[in-house]
Motif scaffolding. Structure first.
Motif, short mmCIF file in Angstrom:
data_model
loop_
_atom_site.label_atom_id
_atom_site.label_comp_id
_atom_site.label_asym_id
_atom_site.label_seq_id
_atom_site.Cartn_x
_atom_site.Cartn_y
_atom_site.Cartn_z
N SER A 172 18.83 31.60 7.44
CA SER A 172 19.31 30.53 8.32
C SER A 172 18.17 29.69 8.88
N GLU A 173 16.94 29.96 8.45
CA GLU A 173 15.77 29.24 8.97
C GLU A 173 15.22 28.26 7.94
N VAL A 174 14.77 27.11 8.44
CA VAL A 174 14.23 26.06 7.58
C VAL A 174 12.81 25.75 8.03
N THR A 175 11.90 25.67 7.06
CA THR A 175 10.51 25.30 7.34
C THR A 175 10.11 24.20 6.37
N GLY B 207 13.31 24.58 11.96
CA GLY B 207 14.64 24.50 12.55
C GLY B 207 15.50 25.61 11.99
N ARG B 208 16.72 25.72 12.51
CA ARG B 208 17.59 26.79 12.02
C ARG B 208 19.04 26.49 12.32
N CYS B 209 19.90 27.23 11.64
CA CYS B 209 21.33 27.27 11.91
C CYS B 209 21.64 28.68 12.40
N TRP B 210 22.81 28.89 12.97
CA TRP B 210 23.21 30.24 13.35
C TRP B 210 23.53 31.06 12.12
N LYS B 211 24.15 30.42 11.15
CA LYS B 211 24.51 31.11 9.91
C LYS B 211 23.82 30.41 8.74
N GLU B 212 24.58 30.06 7.70
CA GLU B 212 24.00 29.50 6.49
C GLU B 212 23.62 28.03 6.65
N VAL B 213 22.61 27.63 5.89
CA VAL B 213 22.15 26.24 5.84
C VAL B 213 22.78 25.58 4.61
N GLU C 37 0.84 -1.19 0.00
CA GLU C 37 0.00 0.00 0.00
C GLU C 37 0.88 1.26 0.00
N PRO C 38 0.37 2.34 -0.59
CA PRO C 38 1.15 3.59 -0.63
C PRO C 38 1.36 4.15 0.77
N PHE C 39 2.50 4.79 0.95
CA PHE C 39 2.84 5.34 2.26
C PHE C 39 3.76 6.54 2.08
N GLY C 40 3.65 7.49 2.98
CA GLY C 40 4.61 8.59 3.05
C GLY C 40 3.99 9.94 2.76
N ALA C 41 4.30 10.87 3.63
CA ALA C 41 3.83 12.24 3.46
C ALA C 41 4.63 12.94 2.36
N ASP C 42 3.98 13.86 1.68
CA ASP C 42 4.64 14.68 0.67
C ASP C 42 5.15 15.93 1.38
N CYS C 43 6.46 16.16 1.36
CA CYS C 43 7.05 17.28 2.11
C CYS C 43 7.68 18.30 1.18
N ARG C 44 7.51 19.55 1.56
CA ARG C 44 8.13 20.67 0.85
C ARG C 44 8.99 21.42 1.85
N VAL C 45 10.28 21.55 1.54
CA VAL C 45 11.24 22.18 2.44
C VAL C 45 11.65 23.52 1.85
#
Length: 123
Positions: free
Chosen positions: A58-61, A105-111, A45-53
């Protein structure tokens, strides 16, 4: 027989194209529907959420939407660019059927990179 200088690059390109295996030259990717799920854990059966990053400074959503009835435990992973900046692996968060979850999440500087991993729950 002497080749003209214009013909040498054309012949070199043709030789390189013919020397590369067909699979490497093809642009079609052969991946699993959800590449982060291991082969041993995959069911029919199909499984898994579709995620967009999204990375903004320096912030990640990440927004993950699970269209399937089985719960998907999603985790955000962030690799920071600076050697002294701490990489992070978020705790698994359940994404139930028809549910969208937001991971940050985040980093202090660049991701350098960010991705989401998926895991089945023992429901």
């Amino acid at each position: 027989m002497r080749l003209s200088q214009r013909g040498v690059p054309v012949i070199a390109i043709l030789v390189l194209l013919l020397a590369v295996p067909y699979d490497a030259a093809s642009h079609t990717a052969r991946t699993a529907p959800h590449a982060r799920v291991s082969d041993g854990d995959r069911r029919t059966e199909p499984f898994g959420a579709d995620c967009r990053v999204a990375v903004t400074g320096s912030e990640v959503t990440a927004y993950c939407h699970n269209p399937y009835p089985e719960t998907d435990a999603v985790s955000l992973h962030i690799e920071c660019d600076r050697w002294w900046d701490i990489d992070s692996d978020g705790a698994p968060r359940p994404a139930g059927a028809a549910e969208t979850v937001r991971l940050t999440g985040r980093c202090w500087k660049e991701v350098r990179s960010a991705w989401v991993s998926h895991a089945r729950t023992d429901d």
